[in-house]
Design a protein around this motif. Structure first.
Motif, PDB file in Angstrom:
ATOM      1  N   LEU A 156     -22.920  -9.238 -27.993  1.00 49.23           N
ATOM      2  CA  LEU A 156     -23.821 -10.376 -27.917  1.00 49.23           C
ATOM      3  C   LEU A 156     -23.471 -11.402 -28.994  1.00 49.23           C
ATOM      4  N   ASP A 157     -23.388 -12.649 -28.574  1.00 51.85           N
ATOM      5  CA  ASP A 157     -23.079 -13.766 -29.467  1.00 51.85           C
ATOM      6  C   ASP A 157     -21.721 -13.615 -30.151  1.00 51.85           C
ATOM      7  N   ALA A 158     -20.831 -12.867 -29.514  1.00 56.34           N
ATOM      8  CA  ALA A 158     -19.472 -12.698 -30.035  1.00 56.34           C
ATOM      9  C   ALA A 158     -18.498 -12.731 -28.861  1.00 56.34           C
ATOM     10  N   ALA A 159     -17.269 -13.055 -29.151  1.00 59.53           N
ATOM     11  CA  ALA A 159     -16.260 -13.163 -28.102  1.00 59.53           C
ATOM     12  C   ALA A 159     -15.731 -11.793 -27.705  1.00 59.53           C
ATOM     13  N   VAL A 160     -15.540 -11.594 -26.411  1.00 59.12           N
ATOM     14  CA  VAL A 160     -14.915 -10.380 -25.898  1.00 59.12           C
ATOM     15  C   VAL A 160     -13.907 -10.784 -24.824  1.00 59.12           C
ATOM     16  N   VAL A 172      -4.045 -11.799 -12.405  1.00 60.60           N
ATOM     17  CA  VAL A 172      -4.918 -11.142 -13.381  1.00 60.60           C
ATOM     18  C   VAL A 172      -4.763 -11.913 -14.686  1.00 60.60           C
ATOM     19  N   ARG A 173      -5.856 -12.452 -15.184  1.00 59.35           N
ATOM     20  CA  ARG A 173      -5.820 -13.238 -16.412  1.00 59.35           C
ATOM     21  C   ARG A 173      -6.768 -12.629 -17.455  1.00 59.35           C
ATOM     22  N   VAL A 174      -6.589 -13.027 -18.694  1.00 59.81           N
ATOM     23  CA  VAL A 174      -7.494 -12.619 -19.759  1.00 59.81           C
ATOM     24  C   VAL A 174      -8.432 -13.785 -20.049  1.00 59.81           C
ATOM     25  N   THR A 175      -9.740 -13.532 -19.921  1.00 57.80           N
ATOM     26  CA  THR A 175     -10.754 -14.553 -20.131  1.00 57.80           C
ATOM     27  C   THR A 175     -11.630 -14.158 -21.317  1.00 57.80           C
ATOM     28  N   VAL A 176     -12.020 -15.128 -22.107  1.00 60.03           N
ATOM     29  CA  VAL A 176     -12.896 -14.871 -23.248  1.00 60.03           C
ATOM     30  C   VAL A 176     -14.337 -15.164 -22.856  1.00 60.03           C
ATOM     31  N   LEU A 177     -15.175 -14.124 -22.901  1.00 61.92           N
ATOM     32  CA  LEU A 177     -16.610 -14.266 -22.645  1.00 61.92           C
ATOM     33  C   LEU A 177     -17.359 -14.229 -23.968  1.00 61.92           C
ATOM     34  N   VAL A 178     -18.442 -15.012 -24.054  1.00 60.45           N
ATOM     35  CA  VAL A 178     -19.334 -14.951 -25.214  1.00 60.45           C
ATOM     36  C   VAL A 178     -20.749 -14.722 -24.679  1.00 60.45           C
ATOM     37  N   PRO A 179     -21.139 -13.462 -24.454  1.00 63.69           N
ATOM     38  CA  PRO A 179     -22.469 -13.175 -23.915  1.00 63.69           C
ATOM     39  C   PRO A 179     -23.562 -13.611 -24.896  1.00 63.69           C
ATOM     40  N   THR A 180     -24.584 -14.253 -24.393  1.00 60.19           N
ATOM     41  CA  THR A 180     -25.698 -14.672 -25.244  1.00 60.19           C
ATOM     42  C   THR A 180     -26.932 -14.915 -24.393  1.00 60.19           C
ATOM     43  N   TYR A 181     -28.094 -14.656 -24.980  1.00 64.07           N
ATOM     44  CA  TYR A 181     -29.352 -14.926 -24.285  1.00 64.07           C
ATOM     45  C   TYR A 181     -29.909 -16.294 -24.670  1.00 64.07           C
ATOM     46  N   THR A 182     -29.166 -17.042 -25.455  1.00 67.48           N
ATOM     47  CA  THR A 182     -29.675 -18.317 -25.965  1.00 67.48           C
ATOM     48  C   THR A 182     -29.135 -19.524 -25.207  1.00 67.48           C
ATOM     49  N   TRP A 183     -28.489 -19.297 -24.062  1.00 65.95           N
ATOM     50  CA  TRP A 183     -27.866 -20.420 -23.352  1.00 65.95           C
ATOM     51  C   TRP A 183     -28.864 -21.225 -22.524  1.00 65.95           C
ATOM     52  N   PRO A 218      -0.432 -10.019 -28.643  1.00 70.26           N
ATOM     53  CA  PRO A 218      -0.904  -8.701 -28.219  1.00 70.26           C
ATOM     54  C   PRO A 218      -2.386  -8.742 -27.874  1.00 70.26           C
ATOM     55  N   VAL A 219      -2.777  -8.037 -26.828  1.00 66.02           N
ATOM     56  CA  VAL A 219      -4.174  -7.946 -26.431  1.00 66.02           C
ATOM     57  C   VAL A 219      -4.785  -6.694 -27.026  1.00 66.02           C
ATOM     58  N   ALA A 220      -5.989  -6.838 -27.588  1.00 68.24           N
ATOM     59  CA  ALA A 220      -6.746  -5.700 -28.111  1.00 68.24           C
ATOM     60  C   ALA A 220      -5.887  -4.795 -28.976  1.00 68.24           C
ATOM     61  N   PRO A 221      -5.664  -5.164 -30.236  1.00 70.99           N
ATOM     62  CA  PRO A 221      -4.743  -4.418 -31.088  1.00 70.99           C
ATOM     63  C   PRO A 221      -5.111  -2.962 -31.306  1.00 70.99           C
ATOM     64  N   ASN A 222      -6.375  -2.591 -31.043  1.00 72.09           N
ATOM     65  CA  ASN A 222      -6.742  -1.190 -31.216  1.00 72.09           C
ATOM     66  C   ASN A 222      -6.572  -0.373 -29.937  1.00 72.09           C
ATOM     67  N   ALA A 223      -6.069  -0.999 -28.865  1.00 68.91           N
ATOM     68  CA  ALA A 223      -5.708  -0.229 -27.674  1.00 68.91           C
ATOM     69  C   ALA A 223      -4.368   0.450 -27.932  1.00 68.91           C
TER      70      ALA A 223
END
Length: 234
Positions: A156-160, A172-183, A218-223
């Motif tokens: 929440l309120d952070a990029a994923v 297949v693409r990589v998209t950045v979502l920023v979930p928030t309840y304040t929109w 690199p995508v998701a360095p902890n993968a």
């Protein structure tokens, strides 16, 4: 009948391709994020989570390694010859992150975007209603809408970064979502989604393997990279 189904499920495993780095050995042979599974290498089937694949990669440095790849979207297998190397300019010997996974009924484990509200986080991320499918992150498959909600709640309120397949572009693409309840609207994404048998990929896109459009990093360095010292987590 139950025993047959169980065997079918047990056989439908391999190393799922999650993040393909540009200009990498994995990219050179056209591996597709989320839809491709490496199911055999050097004549050995990869049906168990062990060190076989990792060991083969390390033993084949700068030497072509024959692999069999199953594509979830086209439901076809193909032979590829990938050359592990440390000299391609990026991370790992293949430039790909992998995860041991199952493709049994996996085409029902896709979250389809049905509607996107104006001004919502989903709209800001460029999600397209009716054409986009949310596949997951480099660490998690969105097997249903609840899995998507759980991931959004964690960020929440952070990029994923989320993998998205578009049926019109066949990418297949990589998209950045920023979930928030304040929109200012309903939900933290502002999108209606669904999954299951009625929301599988349409027949019109089954004729190809798809194409990965990866960010230039690199995508998701902890993968887990395909050359990690131990096999990826289940």
């Amino acid at each position: 009948m139950g025993q047959g189904a169980s065997q079918e499920e047990a056989d439908a495993t391999g190393y799922r391709v999650l993040g393909v780095q540009p200009s990498s050995p994995a990219s050179a042979v056209g591996l597709v994020s989320f839809f491709d599974f490496v199911v055999a290498c050097d004549g050995i089937e990869l049906r168990e989570l062990d060190s076989t694949f990792i060991d083969k990669i390390k033993a084949s440095e700068d030497v072509p390694l024959p692999c069999v790849v199953y594509n979830l979207k086209s439901r076809q297998t193909r032979d590829v010859s990938i050359t592990p190397t440390r000299n391609w300019g990026g991370q790992g010997m293949l430039g790909v992150t992998i995860r041991f996974d199952t493709y049994y009924k996996a085409d029902e484990c896709l979250v389809r975007v049905l509607d996107v509200a104006d001004g919502s986080p989903a709209a800001q991320a460029g999600l397209v209603a009716g054409a986009d499918y949310l596949l997951g992150t480099a660490e998690r498959v969105f097997s249903d809408a609840d899995a998507l909600l759980d991931e959004c709640t964690l960020h929440l309120d952070a990029a994923v970064e989320v993998y998205v397949y578009n049926v019109d572009s066949d990418e297949v693409r990589v998209t950045v979502l920023v979930p928030t309840y304040t929109w200012g609207g309903d939900g933290c994404l502002g999108a209606d989604v669904a999954h299951g048998y009625l929301h599988r990929l349409p027949t019109r896109c089954r004729g190809t393997n798809g194409v990965s459009i990866e960010p230039d990093r690199p995508v998701a360095p902890n993968a887990r990279d395909a050359t990690g010292a131990s096999p990826p987590p289940p």
